[in-house]
Structures are given as structure tokens and as C-alpha cells.
Design an enzyme around this catalytic site. Structure first.
Site, PDB file in Angstrom:
ATOM      1  N   HIS A   1       0.840  -1.202   0.000  1.00 46.38           N
ATOM      2  CA  HIS A   1       0.000   0.000   0.000  1.00 46.38           C
ATOM      3  C   HIS A   1       0.882   1.262   0.000  1.00 46.38           C
ATOM      4  O   HIS A   1       0.728   2.141  -0.851  1.00 46.38           O
ATOM      5  CB  HIS A   1      -0.896  -0.028   1.246  1.00 46.38           C
ATOM      6  CG  HIS A   1      -1.816   1.147   1.375  1.00 46.38           C
ATOM      7  ND1 HIS A   1      -3.140   1.094   0.999  1.00 46.38           N
ATOM      8  CD2 HIS A   1      -1.615   2.410   1.828  1.00 46.38           C
ATOM      9  CE1 HIS A   1      -3.702   2.269   1.220  1.00 46.38           C
ATOM     10  NE2 HIS A   1      -2.800   3.094   1.727  1.00 46.38           N
ATOM     11  N   GLU A   2       1.815   1.305   0.925  1.00 45.59           N
ATOM     12  CA  GLU A   2       2.669   2.493   1.004  1.00 45.59           C
ATOM     13  C   GLU A   2       3.592   2.607  -0.208  1.00 45.59           C
ATOM     14  O   GLU A   2       3.917   3.698  -0.652  1.00 45.59           O
ATOM     15  CB  GLU A   2       3.485   2.505   2.308  1.00 45.59           C
ATOM     16  CG  GLU A   2       2.657   2.464   3.595  1.00 45.59           C
ATOM     17  CD  GLU A   2       1.554   3.511   3.687  1.00 45.59           C
ATOM     18  OE1 GLU A   2       1.697   4.603   3.106  1.00 45.59           O
ATOM     19  OE2 GLU A   2       0.518   3.218   4.337  1.00 45.59           O
TER      20      GLU A   2
ATOM     21  N   HIS B   1       1.732   4.617  -2.729  1.00 40.75           N
ATOM     22  CA  HIS B   1       1.782   6.056  -2.444  1.00 40.75           C
ATOM     23  C   HIS B   1       3.147   6.628  -2.849  1.00 40.75           C
ATOM     24  O   HIS B   1       3.244   7.677  -3.471  1.00 40.75           O
ATOM     25  CB  HIS B   1       1.599   6.310  -0.944  1.00 40.75           C
ATOM     26  CG  HIS B   1       0.171   6.277  -0.477  1.00 40.75           C
ATOM     27  ND1 HIS B   1      -0.808   7.073  -1.020  1.00 40.75           N
ATOM     28  CD2 HIS B   1      -0.438   5.567   0.500  1.00 40.75           C
ATOM     29  CE1 HIS B   1      -1.967   6.849  -0.383  1.00 40.75           C
ATOM     30  NE2 HIS B   1      -1.771   5.935   0.531  1.00 40.75           N
TER      31      HIS B   1
ATOM     32  N   GLU C   1      -4.751   7.811  -2.868  1.00 44.22           N
ATOM     33  CA  GLU C   1      -5.239   6.527  -2.356  1.00 44.22           C
ATOM     34  C   GLU C   1      -5.512   5.555  -3.506  1.00 44.22           C
ATOM     35  O   GLU C   1      -5.396   4.343  -3.342  1.00 44.22           O
ATOM     36  CB  GLU C   1      -6.494   6.763  -1.505  1.00 44.22           C
ATOM     37  CG  GLU C   1      -6.922   5.598  -0.643  1.00 44.22           C
ATOM     38  CD  GLU C   1      -5.965   5.246   0.494  1.00 44.22           C
ATOM     39  OE1 GLU C   1      -4.965   5.958   0.712  1.00 44.22           O
ATOM     40  OE2 GLU C   1      -6.218   4.231   1.169  1.00 44.22           O
TER      41      GLU C   1
HETATM   42 MG    MG Z   1      -3.234   5.307   2.171  1.00 43.87          MG
END
Ligand code: MG
Length: 503
Positions: free
Chosen positions: A273-274, A277, A303
């Protein structure tokens, strides 16, 4: 040096030269924020808070200074009188006017009160959650709601006061936009019901309670992000209580992850997830250095990137198949499991009480609940004292669950204590966008699953760079959405879930 091609106008260049100090302050604040969550000694917290506050004040002073403001308004007037600006220059002017408007709308006294209230509210929220006692947090939340309504009035809005707050996190987003999104996403509730009543459905997997060696998973995660294209010369990974990404500069992007020693998919998914980003920040146009364009389009778009990598890529069969040999090598115990079983483990769907633990199917129901509550609070249709009851009713209605206590219910998220009313909807927006992005990429190149199976992450990264990342904050999120897909289509998100869980 500032690109003459992108920023040819001398008045814009002068404006950007003045902006340099704001950029430097943001850079410093960002590094301090990262440090506060990673390596700062505990006793430094209050001193750090004071310093951070001063930096924020300096930032405001720079943007509202006579020199800066006059230069910005000069460019604005020239543009209104026919001066042609490049798209990048237009972006700069739009973003800086937005900042100026924000600072001018909120008087210093108001900002101070807001900050004082939220910093105390945060402490009381923690105590309230620990004791699962809503009464402790209630007076603070009442103050925050009152101040947020005031904030909306000061900022101004056309139709709904909540619009003013949404716009703070997602430029141009309105209550009506989100109502449309949730109108479509509401049917997730039925989908969830169908999934859990499917033949062979399992709500648990034994790997969820399997303990792992943190050192081994750390090595695995580093190999994993390297495979995805993490660049250790401009990026780093550390550990923190809550995983996050901090884009400090165009050549310095940092992520964190968390190892709990049990249920290893959690540390893997949050790392991916990171990574998503971080990739966004890392692939911004380097010519945006020193300008306000050096940022993502919005929280929703940010996101969308993390969710694309975490869910659509990271939880796909092809991806897990690719990871299995590496997993077996580093963790060992996964050898006993077939890929089908691992796939099941990474894709457990079940209604749960806690948003951050929710699967990709039920997740948006958690956001819908918060959106409905926030909207009513800001429109004065709901009292803070009624919150626990309303929360539990909606939880029952959307997820069929009743929280045993308030810590598992209305007190679970930190956001409201920080005064971040209007933030939650960007999560759902990100989920919807992530699927539209995956679909468009698949259509223009080849199916995403093929690219994953071929380990061709470079092609995926490149496409994201050319279609999304390269614009930075130059376009309004709605403009970028239109450019990419004409409009937001939550139906595509629903189709994605149907395809994944029913075929
Ligand atoms: Mg996030």
C-alpha cells in the site's frame, strides 16, 4: 533551475522564486513529521510541537505577505486580461490562489483555537478509546464539530456546508458527488451477503494466527518492494506504529511499515500500500521541483495508487503466485500451503467492526457510515450525544454487526479528534478510481494480470507515470478524472468485485 519551457512567464517565475521559501519550509516540516513518527525520542514531543507550530506560522506569513500576494494577484489579473499561461503556470496560479484563499478565510484566532482544541482532543480521544468511554471524548468532539461548522462558514460554500470541508481534502469534491458514489456502492452490502453465503466460504484461515519471524519478513518485504521497483537510492523504508508515506522531496520519499509478529499478510499488504503512495511521489515530474505542482492531484488520487498496488495487484492470484517461491524461501512455513490456499488467506472477506482491518469488499461500507454521520453533524441534523447510538444502528444496518463497546465502534478512528472531518470520503474515492485506472491500463496495454504474471512492473509504473503521476498537482482532481475516464464510475468497482468473487 526552473524550466523555461514550462514556466516561461517572467511574473510567474518571480512568483515561484518567492515560493522557494515555502517549498523549503514544507520540506523541513515534512522531514520533521517523518521523524516524529519514526526515530524521535519520546520526550522531544512537546518541543517538536512548538517548532512545528512556528514553521506553520512562518508558512502562512510568507503566503499572505504583501510581496507574495501582490505578485500572485498581478499574475491573476494579467491572465484575466488575456495573458496566455502554460498549463503548468495555470496550475501554479490555481494552487497558490487556493492557499491564499484558505489563509485569508480563517483568522489567526480561529486557527489557534482549532489547533489548541484538536491537540487536547487527541489526548482525550486516546484515553476515551483506552477506557472505551465515549463520555470522555464527547465534549471535545462537540467543540470540534462546532469549530468545523464555523470553519465551513468562514471558507464558504455553494450548497452544503460539508462541501467546504470536503474541498479541503479533495479539491472541488461535493456532498452531492459523494452521495452519487455511495448510491452505487450501497449494493456492496448485498454482494457481501452473497459472498459469505457462498458454498465453501471460509471466514478464517489458520495462517491468521501463525506467528512469524520478524527479521525474515523484513528481508522478504525488502525483496518484494525491490521487485516492484522501489528505488533505495531515493527511497527508504522504516517502521512505525501506523504505516505511512512521507514524500519529503522529489528525491526523497519514505515509507514505513509495521510488524506485529502474527498474521504476516498484514505487514505485506500495508507495505505494498505504502509502496503505491511512494511511487506516485517518486514519479512526479522532476521539473516541478520548487513549485506547488510537486504533489499528487488529491488525496483520492493518492489513495487510488496505494489501493491499486495493494488490492488489485497485490491480492491477485498472479501476483501471489509470483511471490510464493520467495515467501517459501524466507518464511518457510508457507511451503505447506498451496497457492490456492494462500490466495484465500490474502482475500478473506467478512464483515468486521474495524475499518482499517476491513477487506476490499466491506471497506466502503465503513466509509459510507462515516460520510453519512459527518454530513449530518455538519448540517446540525445530528447531535454528538446521539453518535454512539447512530453508529451502532448503522453498523447493524450495513454490516450486520453490533460493537461490543465504543472502542470497537464510534471511538476507533483518530480522524475526528484531529479535526479531519471530510477526510474519510477520499478513501472510497481512491477505491473507485483504482479500479477505473486498472481497467484503462488493461485496455490500453494488455490485461493487468498478464503484466503481473510476466513480472512486468516497469510497464505498469511507466503507464501510471505517463497518465497520472506526470501531472503532479497541475490539474484539478476532477479535471484529471475527466481526462482519464470522462467521469467517476463506481459501477466499475462493483463489477471488479463481482468478477473477482463470482467467477
Ligand atoms: Mg493510504
Amino acid at each position: 533551475m526552473l524550466s523555461k519551457g514550462l514556466f516561461p512567464n517572467k511574473d510567474v517565475r518571480r512568483l515561484l522564486k518567492l515560493y522557494n521559501n515555502v517549498y523549503a519550509l514544507d520540506y523541513a516540516s515534512s522531514l520533521l513529521a517523518w521523524d516524529s513518527e519514526t526515530y524521535m525520542p519520546v520526550r522531544a514531543a512537546s518541543e517538536r510541537g512548538l517548532v512545528q507550530g512556528s514553521l506553520d506560522t512562518m508558512r502562512k506569513k510568507l503566503i499572505t505577505s504583501k510581496e507574495f500576494k501582490n505578485q500572485l494577484l498581478k499574475v491573476k489579473t494579467l491572465a484575466a486580461n488575456g495573458l496566455k499561461l502554460t498549463p503548468q503556470e495555470k496550475g501554479v496560479v490555481r494552487l497558490l490562489l487556493r492557499e491564499l484563499r484558505f489563509y485569508e478565510a480563517l483568522p489567526e484566532r480561529f486557527l489557534q483555537e482549532f489547533n489548541k482544541t484538536t491537540s487536547k482532543a487527541k489526548i482525550n480521544w486516546r484515553i476515551a478509546r483506552e477506557k472505551s468511554d465515549f463520555k470522555i471524548f464527547k465534549p471535545w468532539l462537540e467543540r470540534i464539530v462546532r469549530l468545523s461548522i464555523k470553519k465551513a462558514e468562514l471558507l464558504g460554500y455553494e450548497r452544503n456546508p460539508y462541501d467546504a470541508l470536503l474541498d479541503l481534502y479533495e479539491e472541488g469534491l461535493t456532498t452531492n458527488d459523494m452521495e452519487q458514489v455511495f448510491k452505487a456502492l450501497r449494493s456492496v452490502k448485498l454482494l457481501l451477503k452473497k459472498i459469505v453465503s457462498k458454498k465453501g466460504y471460509a471466514p478464517n484461515h489458520e495462517l491468521e494466527s501463525k506467528r512469524y519471524d520478524v527479521k525474515a519478513l523484513r528481508v522478504f518485504n525488502n525483496e518484494l518492494i525491490k521487485l516492484l521497483g522501489f528505488d533505495f537510492k531515493t527511497e527508504r523504508i522504516d517502521e512505525s506504529a501506523h504505516p505511512f508515506t512521507e514524500g519529503i522531496g522529489l528525491f526523497d520519499v519514505r515509507i514505513t511499515t509495521r510488524y506485529e509478529g502474527i498474521d504476516f499478510k498484514r505487514a505485506i499488504s500495508s507495505t505494498i500500500h505504502e509502496f503505491g503512495h511512494a511511487l506516485y511521489d517518486l514519479q512526479l515530474d522532476k521539473r516541478f521541483l520548487g513549485t506547488p505542482l510537486a504533489d499528487g492531484a488529491s488525496l483520492g488520487f493518492h489513495e487510488s495508487q496505494s489501493r491499486l498496488w495493494e488490492n488489485i495487484i497485490g491480492r491477485s492470484f498472479e501476483f501471489l503466485k509470483l511471490l510464493k517461491p520467495l515467501m517459501d524461501k524466507r518464511l518457510g512455513f508457507t511451503k505447506q500451503y498451496k497457492i490456492e490456499s494462500l490466495y484465500q488467506y490474502f482475500n478473506i472477506v467478512k464483515p468486521s467492526l474495524i475499518r482499517v482491518d476491513a477487506d476490499e469488499v466491506s471497506y466502503n461500507l465503513h466509509i459510507m457510515l462515516r460520510f453519512e454521520i459527518e454530513k449530518e453533524l455538519i448540517n446540525n441534523n445530528l447531535k454528538v450525544s446521539e453518535l454512539p447510538r447512530v453508529w451502532n444502528e448503522k453498523m447493524q444496518l450495513y454490516l450486520g454487526l453490533k460493537p461490543k463497546n465504543h472502542a470497537l465502534g464510534v471511538l476507533q478512528d483518530i480522524h475526528w479528534s484531529l479535526g479531519s472531518i471530510g477526510y474519510f470520503p477520499t478513501y472510497s474515492l481512491g477505491n473507485v478510481l483504482s479500479v477505473q485506472i486498472a481497467n484503462k491500463l488493461s485496455k490500453e496495454l494488455k490485461p493487468l494480470s498478464d503484466l503481473i504474471a510476466n513480472k512486468d512492473f516497469k510497464t505498469i509504473r511507466q503507464w501510471l507515470k505517463n497518465n497520472i503521476h506526470c501531472y503532479g498537482a497541475m490539474l484539478e482532481p476532477k479535471q484529471l478524472t475527466r481526462k482519464l475516464f470522462k467521469s467517476l464510475k463506481p459501477e466499475e468497482f462493483l463489477d471488479y468485485l463481482k468478477r473477482k468473487y463470482f467467477s
